[in-house]
Design a protein around this motif. Structure first.
Motif, mmCIF file in Angstrom:
data_model
loop_
_atom_site.group_PDB
_atom_site.id
_atom_site.type_symbol
_atom_site.label_atom_id
_atom_site.label_comp_id
_atom_site.label_asym_id
_atom_site.label_seq_id
_atom_site.Cartn_x
_atom_site.Cartn_y
_atom_site.Cartn_z
ATOM 1 N N LEU A 31 0.803 -1.226 0.000
ATOM 2 C CA LEU A 31 0.000 0.000 0.000
ATOM 3 C C LEU A 31 0.840 1.282 0.000
ATOM 4 O O LEU A 31 0.545 2.201 -0.782
ATOM 5 N N PRO A 32 1.900 1.417 0.836
ATOM 6 C CA PRO A 32 2.681 2.667 0.799
ATOM 7 C C PRO A 32 3.261 2.968 -0.576
ATOM 8 O O PRO A 32 3.259 4.121 -1.017
ATOM 9 N N GLY A 33 3.743 1.944 -1.273
ATOM 10 C CA GLY A 33 4.302 2.150 -2.603
ATOM 11 C C GLY A 33 3.245 2.531 -3.621
ATOM 12 O O GLY A 33 3.470 3.384 -4.484
ATOM 13 N N GLN A 34 2.073 1.891 -3.507
ATOM 14 C CA GLN A 34 0.986 2.217 -4.428
ATOM 15 C C GLN A 34 0.508 3.650 -4.229
ATOM 16 O O GLN A 34 0.249 4.373 -5.203
ATOM 17 N N LEU A 35 0.409 4.064 -2.961
ATOM 18 C CA LEU A 35 0.010 5.445 -2.678
ATOM 19 C C LEU A 35 1.061 6.434 -3.183
ATOM 20 O O LEU A 35 0.728 7.464 -3.778
ATOM 21 N N GLY A 36 2.333 6.118 -2.939
ATOM 22 C CA GLY A 36 3.409 7.002 -3.379
ATOM 23 C C GLY A 36 3.409 7.173 -4.883
ATOM 24 O O GLY A 36 3.548 8.300 -5.397
ATOM 25 N N HIS A 37 3.265 6.060 -5.611
ATOM 26 C CA HIS A 37 3.260 6.132 -7.073
ATOM 27 C C HIS A 37 2.029 6.894 -7.578
ATOM 28 O O HIS A 37 2.126 7.694 -8.527
ATOM 29 N N PHE A 38 0.870 6.667 -6.939
ATOM 30 C CA PHE A 38 -0.355 7.391 -7.330
ATOM 31 C C PHE A 38 -0.160 8.897 -7.152
ATOM 32 O O PHE A 38 -0.511 9.685 -8.045
ATOM 33 N N PHE A 39 0.374 9.295 -6.014
ATOM 34 C CA PHE A 39 0.544 10.730 -5.760
ATOM 35 C C PHE A 39 1.585 11.349 -6.688
ATOM 36 O O PHE A 39 1.489 12.537 -7.030
ATOM 37 N N VAL A 89 6.596 29.043 -15.151
ATOM 38 C CA VAL A 89 7.956 28.499 -15.252
ATOM 39 C C VAL A 89 8.190 27.438 -14.185
ATOM 40 O O VAL A 89 8.707 26.343 -14.466
ATOM 41 N N ILE A 90 7.790 27.733 -12.952
ATOM 42 C CA ILE A 90 8.006 26.779 -11.855
ATOM 43 C C ILE A 90 7.130 25.545 -12.037
ATOM 44 O O ILE A 90 7.558 24.410 -11.766
ATOM 45 N N GLY A 91 5.911 25.731 -12.525
ATOM 46 C CA GLY A 91 5.038 24.591 -12.793
ATOM 47 C C GLY A 91 5.629 23.651 -13.831
ATOM 48 O O GLY A 91 5.556 22.422 -13.688
ATOM 49 N N LEU A 92 6.239 24.220 -14.882
ATOM 50 C CA LEU A 92 6.882 23.387 -15.902
ATOM 51 C C LEU A 92 8.039 22.596 -15.294
ATOM 52 O O LEU A 92 8.211 21.399 -15.596
ATOM 53 N N ALA A 93 8.833 23.248 -14.456
ATOM 54 C CA ALA A 93 9.945 22.540 -13.801
ATOM 55 C C ALA A 93 9.426 21.396 -12.947
ATOM 56 O O ALA A 93 10.000 20.291 -12.939
ATOM 57 N N GLN A 94 8.315 21.615 -12.241
ATOM 58 C CA GLN A 94 7.740 20.559 -11.416
ATOM 59 C C GLN A 94 7.217 19.400 -12.261
ATOM 60 O O GLN A 94 7.361 18.233 -11.882
ATOM 61 N N ALA A 95 6.624 19.706 -13.402
ATOM 62 C CA ALA A 95 6.129 18.643 -14.282
ATOM 63 C C ALA A 95 7.282 17.786 -14.783
ATOM 64 O O ALA A 95 7.190 16.547 -14.824
ATOM 65 N N ILE A 96 8.388 18.434 -15.138
ATOM 66 C CA ILE A 96 9.544 17.683 -15.645
ATOM 67 C C ILE A 96 10.164 16.848 -14.526
ATOM 68 O O ILE A 96 10.535 15.679 -14.739
ATOM 69 N N LEU A 97 10.277 17.414 -13.317
ATOM 70 C CA LEU A 97 10.816 16.645 -12.195
ATOM 71 C C LEU A 97 9.928 15.449 -11.883
ATOM 72 O O LEU A 97 10.430 14.363 -11.543
ATOM 73 N N ALA A 98 8.617 15.629 -12.003
ATOM 74 C CA ALA A 98 7.700 14.509 -11.746
ATOM 75 C C ALA A 98 7.899 13.388 -12.759
ATOM 76 O O ALA A 98 7.812 12.200 -12.412
ATOM 77 N N THR A 99 8.191 13.739 -14.016
ATOM 78 C CA THR A 99 8.429 12.687 -15.017
ATOM 79 C C THR A 99 9.651 11.860 -14.677
ATOM 80 O O THR A 99 9.736 10.685 -15.051
ATOM 81 N N MET A 100 10.598 12.450 -13.962
ATOM 82 C CA MET A 100 11.823 11.729 -13.618
ATOM 83 C C MET A 100 11.586 10.696 -12.519
ATOM 84 O O MET A 100 12.481 9.909 -12.201
ATOM 85 N N LEU A 101 10.375 10.701 -11.942
ATOM 86 C CA LEU A 101 10.041 9.732 -10.895
ATOM 87 C C LEU A 101 8.922 8.789 -11.316
ATOM 88 O O LEU A 101 8.441 8.000 -10.510
ATOM 89 N N LEU A 102 8.484 8.870 -12.581
ATOM 90 C CA LEU A 102 7.350 8.054 -13.019
ATOM 91 C C LEU A 102 7.725 6.588 -13.197
ATOM 92 O O LEU A 102 7.027 5.690 -12.732
ATOM 93 N N GLY A 103 8.815 6.313 -13.910
ATOM 94 C CA GLY A 103 9.201 4.930 -14.159
ATOM 95 C C GLY A 103 8.206 4.193 -15.036
ATOM 96 O O GLY A 103 7.954 2.994 -14.845
ATOM 97 N N ILE A 104 7.615 4.893 -16.015
ATOM 98 C CA ILE A 104 6.620 4.301 -16.906
ATOM 99 C C ILE A 104 7.272 3.980 -18.251
ATOM 100 O O ILE A 104 8.029 4.791 -18.793
ATOM 101 N N TYR A 105 6.951 2.812 -18.775
ATOM 102 C CA TYR A 105 7.529 2.380 -20.058
ATOM 103 C C TYR A 105 6.639 2.807 -21.224
ATOM 104 O O TYR A 105 5.413 2.691 -21.180
ATOM 105 N N PHE A 106 7.286 3.300 -22.270
ATOM 106 C CA PHE A 106 6.652 3.540 -23.553
ATOM 107 C C PHE A 106 7.401 2.669 -24.563
ATOM 108 O O PHE A 106 8.439 3.063 -25.092
ATOM 109 N N PRO A 131 10.730 5.358 -7.582
ATOM 110 C CA PRO A 131 11.351 4.975 -6.305
ATOM 111 C C PRO A 131 10.540 3.939 -5.530
ATOM 112 O O PRO A 131 11.015 3.432 -4.509
ATOM 113 N N PHE A 132 9.319 3.620 -6.017
ATOM 114 C CA PHE A 132 8.455 2.677 -5.308
ATOM 115 C C PHE A 132 8.418 1.304 -5.970
ATOM 116 O O PHE A 132 7.570 0.482 -5.640
ATOM 117 N N ILE A 133 9.348 1.054 -6.872
ATOM 118 C CA ILE A 133 9.381 -0.243 -7.525
ATOM 119 C C ILE A 133 9.854 -1.302 -6.531
ATOM 120 O O ILE A 133 10.722 -1.057 -5.686
#
Length: 829
Positions: free
Chosen positions: A12-20, A139-156, A165-167
């Motif tokens: 559950l903690p990992g699932q919540l972390g990844h969802f958020f 500008v700050i919102g764009l930086a946050q969006a890019i930082l969030a992508t660095m934690l997604l770990g989603i495959y295309f 980090p929750f894998i």
């Protein structure tokens, strides 16, 4: 493995972390778009509506980022080792205070820390930036969006976006046999965790990264204001709200850098606080350009000059933050830095991150450059703004030189990428073999110019200064500085000639410039400002800067190696790859006092740290005295520690210990120890009856009895009244380890008791006893033992840093100056 029902996993903690984290990405993207549209709207009601949406979206992303942070910290603190991040960076026996160090040891944790600070700063800006909220927060919102992508770990397809980090560890290493066991979490070795890098087990690593990343995160704010000014074509209005933030960013980034220097001083074996390590450089460079931007901003604010330069410096500062992130997180510095991350396959994503800000920012700057207002009238060379601009250019040159050399691994990869190496038959560029000298031979002259400008420029007026006034006001500070410089150079014997006479001249000049910066700025506070501290923030910061330069100069040029191996006992002991100079290390057999500069040092033994079983504490007794038999004038004990062969890894990871005085530090660390896991030696001594001049052969060479020395003063021997002592002087030659000298001692006490003090050569694992004198035969008995196991000893390096507290005091004074300046600018808003 998909059909295996695993026991004891906490999903559950990992699932919540990844969802958020996904929610944070969506919310930050929504905030960016909403703020962007708000800027472009002309209808006030629609502008306000999009602004509200952007605001709420950013609040949601901030809450989500905090939830991600909390989820990951909970997983680490609860030792849920089913998660790769927790298992890789922590262990059950880790002390509680280092749990946060585990958090930002990995790339994902440090990225999340950066995002947390962006969230905090963004929330503050929403309430304080007023009409600038929409363009700045876009500008700050764009930086946050890019930082969030660095934690997604989603495959295309085959491409993975970010690193989650929750894998679970079993998801990352699916082929490992351990995961065929449904109860794998109960396996003892697995259940303990991999553990934290031993270099990070230091209190500085709990507080240094958050402060440094707050500095990194803060640099985006003056950048965002500069972009907002270009975007909205309000080219000058953004200056006033941006200035306090620029000062705050410079203060936090500078503080973080110096905290890193303190960590290096206390925990690394740099032999000091700065080694021009590439990661150090990557943090320093944006600070230099940010300081340059602050000065051009002040010049524009008071004179109308240097607005374009201000735009450039604030843009390049954030770009350099992104470039430093690429250098440290891509693994490109893995062979040249002791504390960069390894490559996680995200180099391309990091480059895209940098490009998404760099290309549009410079395109906007170039496209709007002609529209940026500028003064038609040229600056007077007697004006403050002219010399502030010159100083900013010097800081830029300093940043460029550091960046160019630090980027050598990048240049090599670029040459490979474009096929230029093969085309022109080029070899890889090599980093400098002596980085301290390589950087300093340029940086010392640039620091000299900046220090002189720091002293003089405050006495100039904006726009123009009547000739003669500056000379008159600077007369006494100049004379006083010259007098103090000559006094310091004479009493302190500043004669550092390691790199030639030219380098010594540069040091003397920088010594004067540092003292001049301190005295002149102090004089400015009392003579020009009349002691009014409200407006003295810049002068106080400049005094701190002068003290930092002075502390660096004295501690570096007068640093003394105490552990000189004058007998060449350790010749050939260290390999070239170790980075250690054998002549600057000394061997201490257990229980035997060894002279080291003005001290006699005795290695008393070692013990396992009660809180950390992997750490070994070494006890070193220091006694200050001229001769062994003298009463010491001072005693103290140091406890350097080391991690020995941690988790099967060979070698030693030492942490220094220091004796702190007001005027100096005695800095000590262990550089080598014998293996402790070998069986005790049981080989007997072999007896030899010899006369003076006779030779005794052993497996690695031979020794010759050269002399018998009678008297109480013998090596390793402390005489008592009435003792008769004789030392056997032995010259030892080996085939491959060089030559040594031994002096075992034979003594008679109270006319009846006979004893001996053996002497040893630890690198050869050999000891010699002087067991008997046969006067009638003019011979002596010596007993030689060659052990197959190492003896109990340590190899130690000790340095004396004089007046290093000037450096740390300077850092504190500079921070105080920044705080005073921020308060002053906030009052003026």
């Amino acid at each position: 493995m998909e059909n295996i029902k695993y026991v004891g996993e906490h999903l559950l903690p990992g699932q919540l972390g990844h969802f958020f984290n996904i929610l944070a990405f969506v919310a930050s993207l929504t905030a960016t778009i909403a703020y962007f549209i708000s800027v472009r709207q002309t209808d006030e009601s629609r502008k306000a509506s999009w602004l509200r949406l952007g605001r709420w979206a950013f609040f949601i992303q901030a809450i989500s980022v905090f939830a991600v942070f909390g989820s990951l910290y909970y997983i680490i603190s609860q030792h849920y080792f089913e998660y790769k991040y927790a298992w890789q960076h922590s262990s059950r026996d880790l002390e509680v205070q280092y749990l946060l160090s585990c958090f930002w040891e990995g790339q994902e944790g440090s990225t999340l820390l950066w995002s947390v600070w962006h969230s905090v700063l963004g929330c503050i800006l929403i309430y304080t930036s007023k009409k600038w909220e929409a363009p700045v927060m876009a500008v700050i919102g764009l930086a946050q969006a890019i930082l969030a992508t660095m934690l997604l770990g989603i495959y295309f397809g085959d491409y993975k976006l970010g690193s989650n980090p929750f894998i679970l560890l079993r998801q990352d290493t699916v082929d490992a046999p351990i995961f065929l066991n449904p109860n794998y979490l109960q396996i003892e070795r697995f259940a303990e965790g991999n553990g934290l890098n031993v270099l990070l087990k230091n209190y500085w690593m709990v507080i240094h990264p958050p402060v440094l990343f707050l500095g990194f995160a803060s640099v985006i704010i003056p950048f965002a204001y500069a972009i907002a000014g270009l975007w909205t074509r309000n080219y000058g209005e953004w200056i006033k709200p941006a200035l306090p933030w620029a000062l705050f960013a410079a203060m936090m980034l500078g503080t973080g850098i110096m905290m890193g220097a303190a960590w290096a001083y206390e925990s690394l074996t740099f032999g000091g606080y700065w080694a021009w390590d590439p990661v150090e450089n990557a943090s320093l460079v944006p600070w230099l350009t940010l300081i340059a931007g602050i000065h051009t901003l002040l010049a524009y604010k008071s004179s109308g000059h240097a607005l374009r330069s201000t735009f450039f410096f604030f843009i390049i500062s954030f770009v350099l933050i992104l470039y430093s992130t690429f250098l440290t997180k891509s693994g490109v510095l893995g062979q040249t830095s002791v504390h960069s991350f390894t490559d996680m396959g995200m180099s391309g994503q990091l480059l895209v991150f940098m490009g998404l800000f760099t290309i549009p920012a410079f395109w906007l700057f170039i496209a709007r450059s002609k529209q940026i207002p500028k003064m038609v009238k040229e600056e007077s060379t007697y004006s403050r703004e002219f010399w502030m601009f010159v100083g900013s250019l010097v800081l830029l040159v300093s940043a460029l030189q550091i960046t160019f050399i630090t980027s050598i691994p990048v240049w090599n990869k670029l040459l490979d990428l474009f096929g230029l190496k093969k085309l022109f038959n080029l070899q890889d560029f090599a980093p400098p073999t002596e980085p301290v000298f390589y950087y300093n031979q340029i940086q010392i002259w640039l620091a000299l110019i900046v220090a002189l400008l720091t002293a003089v420029v405050q006495f100039l007026k904006y726009k123009d200064t009547p000739k003669g006034i500056v000379v008159k006001k600077l007369g006494w500070p100049t004379l006083i500085s010259l007098g103090i410089t000559m006094l310091v150079a004479w009493i302190g014997r500043i004669n550092y000639t390691n790199y030639g006479a030219g380098f010594l001249v540069a040091i003397w000049l920088l010594l004067f410039a540092s003292i001049y910066a301190i005295i002149a700025n102090g004089a400015y506070i009392f003579t020009i400002l009349k002691g009014k501290t409200k407006a003295a923030g810049a002068s106080v910061a400049h005094i701190g800067f002068g003290l930092v330069l002075l502390g660096v100069l004295i501690s570096a040029s007068k640093m003394e190696v105490l552990s000189i191996d004058s007998m060449n006992v350790l010749q050939g002991y260290f390999t070239k790859e170790s980075g250690q100079n054998s002549r600057e290390n000394i061997m201490l057999p257990k229980g035997l006092p060894v002279q080291m500069g003005p001290y006699f040092v005795t290695y008393r033994g070692d013990s396992i740290d009660a809180k950390d079983k992997d750490k070994t504490l070494f006890v070193m007794d220091y006694e200050r005295k001229a001769k062994l038999e003298d009463e010491p004038t001072e005693r103290f004990t140091l406890y350097p520690d080391a991690y020995l062969n941690v988790k099967g890894a060979e070698g030693i990871t030492p942490n220094p210990d220091s004796k702190h005085y007001l005027t100096k530090d005695i800095f000590t660390y262990i550089t080598a120890v014998p293996r402790k896991d070998m069986q005790a030696d049981t080989l007997p001594y072999t007896e030899h009856t010899v006369s003076q001049g006779d030779t005794i052969y052993f497996s690695k060479g031979f020794m010759v009895l050269t002399n018998l020395k009678v008297g109480p003063a013998q090596k390793n021997y402390k005489a008592e009244p009435g003792d008769i002592a004789v030392g056997a002087e032995l010259y030892v030659h080996t085939k491959s380890n060089g030559d040594f000298n031994l002096m075992p001692v034979y003594y008679i006490r109270d006319s009846s008791f006979q004893g001996n003090i053996p002497d040893s050569i630890a690198p050869l694992s050999m000891a010699v006893k002087f067991s008997k004198i046969m006067p009638n035969e003019n011979k002596v008995k010596l007993e030689v033992k060659e052990s197959q196991e190492p003896m109990d000893y340590v190899v130690l390096k000790a340095l004396e840093f004089p007046f290093i507290n000037i450096l740390w005091i300077g850092v504190i004074v500079m921070i105080v100056g920044f705080v005073m300046s921020i308060r002053q600018r906030l009052r003026q808003r």
